[in-house]
Design a protein around this motif. Structure first.
Motif, PDB file in Angstrom:
ATOM      1  N   LEU A  47      21.111  83.461  42.575  1.00 53.80           N
ATOM      2  CA  LEU A  47      19.674  83.694  42.762  1.00 53.80           C
ATOM      3  C   LEU A  47      19.085  84.708  41.789  1.00 53.80           C
ATOM      4  O   LEU A  47      17.927  85.099  41.938  1.00 53.80           O
ATOM      5  CB  LEU A  47      19.396  84.163  44.195  1.00 53.80           C
ATOM      6  CG  LEU A  47      19.685  83.173  45.321  1.00 53.80           C
ATOM      7  CD1 LEU A  47      19.142  83.713  46.639  1.00 53.80           C
ATOM      8  CD2 LEU A  47      19.096  81.802  45.038  1.00 53.80           C
ATOM      9  N   GLY A  98      22.022  88.507  46.461  1.00 59.91           N
ATOM     10  CA  GLY A  98      22.078  87.197  47.102  1.00 59.91           C
ATOM     11  C   GLY A  98      22.093  87.256  48.618  1.00 59.91           C
ATOM     12  O   GLY A  98      22.191  86.219  49.281  1.00 59.91           O
ATOM     13  N   GLY A 139      26.649  80.404  52.603  1.00 62.51           N
ATOM     14  CA  GLY A 139      25.623  80.953  53.475  1.00 62.51           C
ATOM     15  C   GLY A 139      26.181  81.519  54.766  1.00 62.51           C
ATOM     16  O   GLY A 139      25.719  82.555  55.254  1.00 62.51           O
ATOM     17  N   ASP A 187      22.822  76.256  40.579  1.00 62.57           N
ATOM     18  CA  ASP A 187      23.790  75.987  41.633  1.00 62.57           C
ATOM     19  C   ASP A 187      25.101  75.502  41.027  1.00 62.57           C
ATOM     20  O   ASP A 187      25.166  75.104  39.862  1.00 62.57           O
ATOM     21  CB  ASP A 187      23.240  74.971  42.633  1.00 62.57           C
ATOM     22  CG  ASP A 187      22.685  73.713  41.966  1.00 62.57           C
ATOM     23  OD1 ASP A 187      22.329  73.771  40.774  1.00 62.57           O
ATOM     24  OD2 ASP A 187      22.600  72.671  42.647  1.00 62.57           O
ATOM     25  N   ASN A 213      24.830  75.078  50.217  1.00 63.02           N
ATOM     26  CA  ASN A 213      25.066  76.522  50.137  1.00 63.02           C
ATOM     27  C   ASN A 213      26.098  76.943  51.173  1.00 63.02           C
ATOM     28  O   ASN A 213      25.804  77.660  52.136  1.00 63.02           O
ATOM     29  CB  ASN A 213      23.800  77.350  50.291  1.00 63.02           C
ATOM     30  CG  ASN A 213      24.062  78.826  49.994  1.00 63.02           C
ATOM     31  OD1 ASN A 213      24.695  79.144  48.993  1.00 63.02           O
ATOM     32  ND2 ASN A 213      23.622  79.702  50.857  1.00 63.02           N
ATOM     33  N   SER A 264      27.194  76.926  46.060  1.00 62.20           N
ATOM     34  CA  SER A 264      26.214  77.991  46.243  1.00 62.20           C
ATOM     35  C   SER A 264      25.322  78.044  45.014  1.00 62.20           C
ATOM     36  O   SER A 264      25.400  77.176  44.134  1.00 62.20           O
ATOM     37  CB  SER A 264      26.889  79.344  46.491  1.00 62.20           C
ATOM     38  OG  SER A 264      25.939  80.282  46.991  1.00 62.20           O
ATOM     39  N   SER A 265      24.479  79.072  44.951  1.00 61.42           N
ATOM     40  CA  SER A 265      23.564  79.248  43.831  1.00 61.42           C
ATOM     41  C   SER A 265      23.500  80.726  43.450  1.00 61.42           C
ATOM     42  O   SER A 265      23.621  81.606  44.308  1.00 61.42           O
ATOM     43  CB  SER A 265      22.147  78.780  44.190  1.00 61.42           C
ATOM     44  OG  SER A 265      22.122  77.422  44.568  1.00 61.42           O
ATOM     45  N   TYR A 314      23.774  83.817  49.393  1.00 60.80           N
ATOM     46  CA  TYR A 314      23.911  83.029  48.160  1.00 60.80           C
ATOM     47  C   TYR A 314      24.797  83.834  47.217  1.00 60.80           C
ATOM     48  O   TYR A 314      24.570  85.032  47.005  1.00 60.80           O
ATOM     49  CB  TYR A 314      22.548  82.785  47.513  1.00 60.80           C
ATOM     50  CG  TYR A 314      21.700  81.778  48.250  1.00 60.80           C
ATOM     51  CD1 TYR A 314      21.699  80.434  47.888  1.00 60.80           C
ATOM     52  CD2 TYR A 314      20.896  82.179  49.316  1.00 60.80           C
ATOM     53  CE1 TYR A 314      20.924  79.507  48.561  1.00 60.80           C
ATOM     54  CE2 TYR A 314      20.107  81.262  49.994  1.00 60.80           C
ATOM     55  CZ  TYR A 314      20.130  79.925  49.621  1.00 60.80           C
ATOM     56  OH  TYR A 314      19.359  79.016  50.292  1.00 60.80           O
TER      57      TYR A 314
END
Length: 235
Positions: A159, A180, A127, A227, A124, A156-157, A200
């Motif tokens: 969310l 995120g 972040g 992700d 990530n 990253s993801s 995120y």
């Protein structure tokens, strides 16, 4: 900053009775994380990380290197790897593991006179931006560190899947901030780190921010848990 994440890494490296880290966020309950995971070999890394390492070339900067597993793999392949982390304990562990060029630094304070062919931000990587409002500051800095033809590999993801949906299918996300934006807390050996912001970022938002800052954004690969890995490069 108590540097608990770094303490756990250094404890594991030196055999000083390491314990599991306990992490929690503003949208999730406490969860245990084995420090050993940060010391994983290439074959045990997620496919997105393996892909990023396979695409790395030239002079590399590993941002937020942690225990140094990504950097060590690239160093062993013969690449010129420079590794940075804000954790002094983590950097000490990296040196003990055999990393040649690693030092304590915040990416924003790195001299832009030094240029790289590949900048890695993994596990990530978005972040470190903390909040959505900081994206431009970080992207401009990262762009300034690139050689001609250089690349930023970042993961990253999205969310959105962690939020409930109403009867109409709309996600019940916060109205006062980007969904995120999380607050992250780390516990280790009975101590608690001061909570910190951790971002995120969904791919479309990253792509829009990249374009707004003169960077191309390419979706390289998607993972199994919302992700993704992206490559940013100068226009």
């Amino acid at each position: 900053m108590k540097d608990l994440f770094g303490k756990a890494i250094l404890d594991y490296q030196t055999g000083n009775d390491p314990e599991d880290l306990i992490t929690e966020t503003s949208i999730s309950e406490a969860d245990e994380m084995s420090v050993a995971y940060l010391f994983r070999s290439f074959k045990d890394m997620p496919k997105l990380e393996q892909k990023a390492l396979s695409l790395s070339k030239g002079k590399v900067l590993d941002v937020g290197c942690g225990a140094g597993s990504h950097s060590l793999y690239l160093q062993e392949k013969g690449l010129d790897v420079n590794s940075i982390d804000i954790s002094e304990n983590a950097i000490n562990a990296c040196r003990l593991r055999g990393l040649t060029n690693c030092f304590v630094s915040d990416i924003l304070y790195l001299k832009s006179s030094e240029k790289f062919d590949t900048v890695l931000l993994l596990m990530n990587g978005t972040g470190i931006f903390g909040q959505l409002k900081n994206i431009t500051t970080y992207l401009k800095k990262l762009k300034s560190l690139l050689n001609n033809g250089g690349q930023i590999l970042i993961d990253s993801s999205d969310l959105i899947y962690m939020y409930d949906q109403d009867d109409d299918g709309a996600y019940e996300v916060p109205v006062d901030k980007y969904y995120g934006e999380l607050t992250f807390t780390v516990h280790y050996k009975g101590e608690t780190e001061k909570p910190f912001d951790w971002l995120y970022l969904d791919y479309n938002t990253l792509q829009n921010a990249a374009h707004a800052n003169g960077l191309n954004c390419e979706l390289i690969q998607e993972g199994e848990h919302y992700d993704y890995l992206a490559r940013l490069s100068c226009v």
